[in-house]
Design an enzyme around this catalytic site. Structure first.
Site, PDB file in Angstrom:
ATOM      1  N   TYR A   1       0.827  -1.206   0.000  1.00  0.00           N
ATOM      2  CA  TYR A   1       0.000   0.000   0.000  1.00  0.00           C
ATOM      3  C   TYR A   1       0.861   1.256   0.000  1.00  0.00           C
ATOM      4  O   TYR A   1       0.646   2.154  -0.788  1.00  0.00           O
ATOM      5  CB  TYR A   1      -0.934   0.011   1.218  1.00  0.00           C
ATOM      6  CG  TYR A   1      -2.125  -0.914   1.087  1.00  0.00           C
ATOM      7  CD1 TYR A   1      -2.331  -1.690  -0.052  1.00  0.00           C
ATOM      8  CD2 TYR A   1      -3.047  -1.013   2.118  1.00  0.00           C
ATOM      9  CE1 TYR A   1      -3.424  -2.539  -0.157  1.00  0.00           C
ATOM     10  CE2 TYR A   1      -4.144  -1.854   2.020  1.00  0.00           C
ATOM     11  CZ  TYR A   1      -4.327  -2.621   0.879  1.00  0.00           C
ATOM     12  OH  TYR A   1      -5.409  -3.453   0.786  1.00  0.00           O
ATOM     13  N   ASP A   2       1.807   1.343   0.902  1.00  0.00           N
ATOM     14  CA  ASP A   2       2.662   2.529   0.968  1.00  0.00           C
ATOM     15  C   ASP A   2       3.745   2.292   2.006  1.00  0.00           C
ATOM     16  O   ASP A   2       3.465   2.183   3.199  1.00  0.00           O
ATOM     17  CB  ASP A   2       1.843   3.775   1.342  1.00  0.00           C
ATOM     18  CG  ASP A   2       2.616   5.068   1.127  1.00  0.00           C
ATOM     19  OD1 ASP A   2       3.860   5.037   1.219  1.00  0.00           O
ATOM     20  OD2 ASP A   2       1.981   6.105   0.877  1.00  0.00           O
TER      21      ASP A   2
END
Length: 421
Positions: free
Chosen positions: A220-221
């Site tokens: 996701y990040d």
């Protein structure tokens, strides 16, 4: 979870305004992207249709009808996985292979809200609020074109705002996160469908090779803290790289040198307010100490604010300016850390015991994990500036450096006085 604190200390005519928050204010209102991902925290806690359920089969058929997937030989297919729902590879998939392409007409974002029958009443709202209202509106309509998608959405999530994924925009798939994927490459892009086509599609790639029958996962990040992961997606990770605390530093408008300090800050990529993410086990951000010294600058050190130093002042601020300046920033930061820590009702050790017991509600476990990480980072920051306080007498300050540059300091550190003949 959030804590905030503000201190005002003075040194001669300077003032230092310091505040600490566990999340950046902008975290709650960051611009909406055209497309996003959703995460289900646990199939036991939330609605999760079985692989053969009518809702999932209906969703599969809807995807094929919309042209998102091929009914004959799709690369991926929605399926039940450990996280709830996810994308399961139907054949071997190579690294960076495109697995899904979603045309713009099937994006749910502020633009699609504006074009809908509730667009007028959503005008001026924050993007994620307008999208959330759009989903609620369509969920109340049995004839909604989004019904197959809405029917497989979880009833609840573990997000700290109770709507993970609804904070931004929505997708027609459940693409889950894997902490083992550490590639910095973004797994998705928005592009045109052809050389001369103006139609945009959301294109999703697999960041790693996947065998048939395995779940397609993405990162996701890598830059998000646990607090941000919890807010956006409803989960946290045990990695220390996710344990962070954001310090918010400001140049006080009451500072008599406000304009000069603001000009210097802006000339070096900062502003009146600066946010510094402190991560457990890592050094302080490079610009943090210079900014602190700038904000605390005053008294006999204020000559560095003169225009003659404007092009070189930041270089001077990267090193200790004076003992008084360095001592002030140490005291203020340490006081702020202690005050922030006093706002918690438990210690790090108590939080770790709670998590080791393994009987916490999932949301409470997330909250305890976040606050434990925040406290670890606050202790780390306090320790850094405590050690710096102990080194104050041994640091080299601007005046000493300047005398050395002029050749007025001997080999033993003594000041050389030149006498005229």
């Amino acid at each position: 979870m959030a804590s905030s604190l503000c201190f005002l200390s003075s040194l001669s005519s300077s003032s230092l305004l310091y505040s600490a928050k566990c999340l950046k204010p902008r975290t709650l209102v960051r611009p909406t992207k055209a497309f996003s991902v959703n995460a289900l925290s646990s199939p036991d806690d939330h609605y999760s249709p079985s692989a053969s359920s009518p809702a999932l089969q209906n969703f599969w058929q809807w995807l094929c009808e919309k042209g998102l997937l091929s009914d004959s030989s799709p690369a991926v297919k929605p399926g039940v996985v450990a996280e709830g729902l996810g994308l399961v590879a139907q054949r071997d998939i190579s690294r960076n292979e495109v697995v899904v392409q979603v045309p713009k007409k099937l994006w749910i974002n502020p633009d699609s809200v504006a074009a809908s029958d509730i667009g007028r009443v959503c005008s001026g709202l924050k993007p994620w609020i307008s999208v959330a209202l759009f989903l609620l509106h369509n969920k109340s309509r049995l004839d909604s074109q989004w019904r197959p998608y809405l029917d497989i959405l979880p009833h609840t999530t573990n997000s700290t705002i109770f709507c993970a994924g609804q904070k931004r925009s929505f997708q027609s798939y459940k693409i889950n996160h894997s902490s083992s994927i550490t590639s910095e490459e973004i797994a998705w892009e928005i592009k045109g469908t052809g050389l001369f086509s103006r139609e945009l599609v959301f294109s999703l790639r697999s960041p790693v090779s996947v065998k048939a029958g395995e779940q397609v996962l993405i990162q996701y990040d890598l830059q998000k803290s646990n607090a941000e992961l919890a807010l956006d997606y409803g989960f946290i990770e045990s990695s220390s790289d996710r344990e962070a605390y954001t310090l918010t530093l400001e140049i006080s408008e009451s500072d008599p040198f406000f304009d000069d300090k603001l000009d210097i800050a802006e000339s070096n990529g900062l502003g009146e307010t600066a946010y510094f993410d402190i991560v457990l086990g890592r050094t302080l951000p490079p610009a943090m100490l210079p900014f602190l010294r700038l904000v605390a600058l005053g008294g006999t050190d204020a000559f560095l604010l003169e225009s003659i130093f404007r092009n070189s002042v930041w270089g001077h601020l990267e090193l200790p300016v004076s003992r008084a300046n360095e001592e002030l920033i140490c005291q203020v930061v340490r006081d702020a850390c202690k005050s922030a820590l006093s706002g918690y009702f438990t210690s790090v050790e108590e939080d770790e015991k709670l998590m080791e017991a393994g009987n916490l509600d999932p949301r409470l476990e997330i909250a305890v994990g976040i606050r434990a990480g925040e406290k670890k980072v606050l202790h780390q920051i306090d320790k850094i500036f405590e050690e710096r306080e102990m080194e104050l007498d041994g640091l080299e300050y601007y005046q000493e450096r300047r005398l050395k540059d002029l050749g007025l300091v001997g080999e033993q550190g003594e000041i050389i006085f030149w006498e005229s003949k």
